[in-house]
Design an enzyme around this catalytic site. Structure first.
Site, short mmCIF file in Angstrom:
data_model
loop_
_atom_site.label_atom_id
_atom_site.label_comp_id
_atom_site.label_asym_id
_atom_site.label_seq_id
_atom_site.Cartn_x
_atom_site.Cartn_y
_atom_site.Cartn_z
CG PHE A 85 -1.94 1.15 1.13
CD1 PHE A 85 -3.21 0.94 0.61
CD2 PHE A 85 -1.62 2.44 1.54
CE1 PHE A 85 -4.14 1.97 0.49
CE2 PHE A 85 -2.54 3.48 1.43
CZ PHE A 85 -3.80 3.24 0.91
CE LYS A 87 -0.54 5.42 7.54
NZ LYS A 87 -1.95 5.75 7.67
CG ASP A 127 5.60 3.91 1.77
OD1 ASP A 127 5.60 4.63 2.79
OD2 ASP A 127 4.59 3.72 1.07
C1 PLP Z 1 2.97 2.58 3.77
C2 PLP Z 1 2.02 3.64 3.34
N1 PLP Z 1 2.32 4.41 2.28
C3 PLP Z 1 1.52 5.40 1.87
C4 PLP Z 1 0.33 5.68 2.51
C5 PLP Z 1 -0.55 6.80 2.04
O1 PLP Z 1 -0.54 7.83 2.96
P1 PLP Z 1 -1.72 8.90 2.97
O2 PLP Z 1 -2.97 8.18 3.36
O3 PLP Z 1 -1.29 9.93 3.98
O4 PLP Z 1 -1.80 9.47 1.60
C6 PLP Z 1 -0.04 4.90 3.61
C7 PLP Z 1 -1.32 5.11 4.32
O5 PLP Z 1 -1.88 4.26 4.95
C8 PLP Z 1 0.83 3.86 4.04
O6 PLP Z 1 0.52 3.07 5.09
#
Ligand code: PLP
Length: 434
Positions: free
Chosen positions: A143, A280, A251
């Site tokens: 994700f 986050k 990420d």
């Molecule tokens: C690992 C990871 N990358 C990217 C995102 C996307 O972040 P956002 O919801 O702030 O756009 C998330 C959100 O859950 C995530 O857990």
């Protein structure tokens, strides 16, 4: 803790209004309507008290309304809330950039955004710009966000993609070496080897590695179900990518900012990524994301990328206060209380009907529920999430069948034990319901 058998009247009224006016795309896993928070506790609009084991999806590192964060935010809000950082440098955000680079040991630069997905979009653009290669790799179960570029990398749930194609092209997914449910009929012991062989095979037969810009990875898969890689896997992957000049983008949007007991989860793997995304937990709930990239990749010229709100000084002030608190003991707390909580959950849950796995690192923990063998059991998981809510414990699902525990990093050992007890009770009530 009292049991809440039905929705309170104020919550009910707000949820009725909510249903009529907001986008139908929002998930509402259970009828919780927050009013205020304090530490690891949330109170709803009817005055009901909840222990927070979700942290606003792994965001609220310092809990709710931490006085140091409130003070920092208030002070900056009194000075100015916005002068576009893409156009004009300001001290609070420059200081934050310096501090983040220092935390990664130097040699990086920072691009700021407001959300996780924006950091990923920036990483996609920079990887392509710098390498002039079109392809991007990601894992199945990954994700990385929901905008059209990051969504193309996301593959944790086809619901997120349904109806939105064509997505960004030139993305190839590689099976994640999940030790609990290994792909390719591999075993827990050889899954790393099998996945790396598959990647070599892909490069030899179909995907010229000279056309691949970057591989996007989560050190621990988040939305995919809190799935940890086999030990040593990322080191071997990094070596393979280096041989082909392919960048590794870590990420760390969910794993970073101390959640796993180190500032970056990649520290557990002994890997130094070419780029890192953070969001986050970075600013205790204020919208802020950061893409850190190795100094040598800083090839894009002035004006190549930018945003109106990214690098907001109020969010930066929240991040500075958050970093003070993380360095002042919260990262260590996440490691210590996390270890204790994983042990407690294992002792209470492992070996019981429907419980497949208890896994995690620091305060990023999941219980995975199964039917036969290791088949996913989303029904049992969802029932437990609901029963936990009724018992005054807030949790969230992750992936097909995991229940995630991602509390604020200020969680004490005694609150962790209370949460574990409530989870066990929720599980037992869910089983009774059949
Ligand atoms: C690992 C990871 N990358 C990217 C995102 C996307 O972040 P956002 O919801 O702030 O756009 C998330 C959100 O859950 C995530 O857990």
């Amino acid at each position: 803790m009292t049991t809440h058998t039905s929705v309170g009247p104020k919550a009910k009224a707000i949820l009725e209004r909510d249903r009529k006016v907001v986008s139908s795309s929002y998930a509402r896993p259970y009828p919780f309507v927050p009013h205020r928070g304090e530490g690891v506790w949330l109170f709803d609009v009817d005055g009901r008290k909840y222990l927070d084991f979700m942290g606003g999806i792994a965001v609220n590192t310092t809990g709710y309304a931490h006085p140091k964060v409130v003070e920092a935010v208030t002070e900056q809000a009194r000075r100015f809330a916005h002068v576009c950082f893409s156009d004009f440098a300001h001290e609070p955000v420059v200081s934050l950039a310096e501090r983040l680079v220092e935390k990664l040991g130097g040699g990086y630069r920072v691009y700021f955004g407001n959300s996780g997905t924006e950091a990923i979009e920036a990483a996609i653009k920079l990887a392509r710009y710098h390498t002039r290669r079109p392809y991007l790799l990601a894992f199945t179960g990954a994700f990385h966000g929901r905008t059209m570029g990051s969504l193309a990398l996301t593959s944790s749930n086809s619901k997120y993609r349904e109806g939105f194609s064509p997505l960004m092209p030139y993305v190839v997914h590689v099976p994640f070496p999940d030790p609990f449910r290994p792909p390719f009929n591999a075993t827990e012991q050889n899954v790393a080897e099998v996945v790396l062989d598959y990647l070599e095979h892909l490069f030899a037969t179909k995907l010229p590695p000279s056309e691949v810009a970057a591989f996007f990875v989560e050190p621990i898969q988040g939305e995919g179900g809190y799935v940890l890689p086999p030990p040593g896997f990322f080191q071997r992957l990094k070596a393979l990518l280096d041989r082909h000049g392919i960048l590794l983008v870590a990420d760390e949007i969910q794993t970073g900012a101390g959640r796993t007991g180190t500032f970056l989860a990649m520290a557990h793997e002994g890997v130094v990524p070419d780029m890192v995304t953070l969001a986050k937990g970075l600013a205790s709930g204020y919208p802020l994301s950061a893409l850190l990239f190795r100094e040598e990749l800083s090839s894009w010229p002035s004006g190549a990328h930018g945003t109106t709100f990214g690098g907001n000084p109020v969010a930066a002030a929240a991040a500075m206060a958050t970093l003070d608190l993380l360095e002042g003991g919260l990262i260590e707390n996440a490691r210590r209380v996390g270890d204790r909580l994983i042990r407690e959950l294992k002792a209470r849950m492992m070996g019981r009907p429907g419980v497949g796995d208890v896994r995690g690192r620091g305060l990023m923990i999941a219980i995975d529920f199964v039917k036969e063998g290791r088949d996913h059991n989303p029904k049992l998981r969802d029932r437990i999430v609901n029963e936990a809510f009724a018992l005054g414990l807030l949790t969230l699902p992750a992936g097909p069948s995991a229940l995630r525990v991602s509390p604020p990093l200020i969680l004490t050992e005694s609150d962790a034990m209370l949460g574990a007890e409530l989870l066990q009770r929720a599980y037992e009530r869910a089983l009774e319901l059949g």
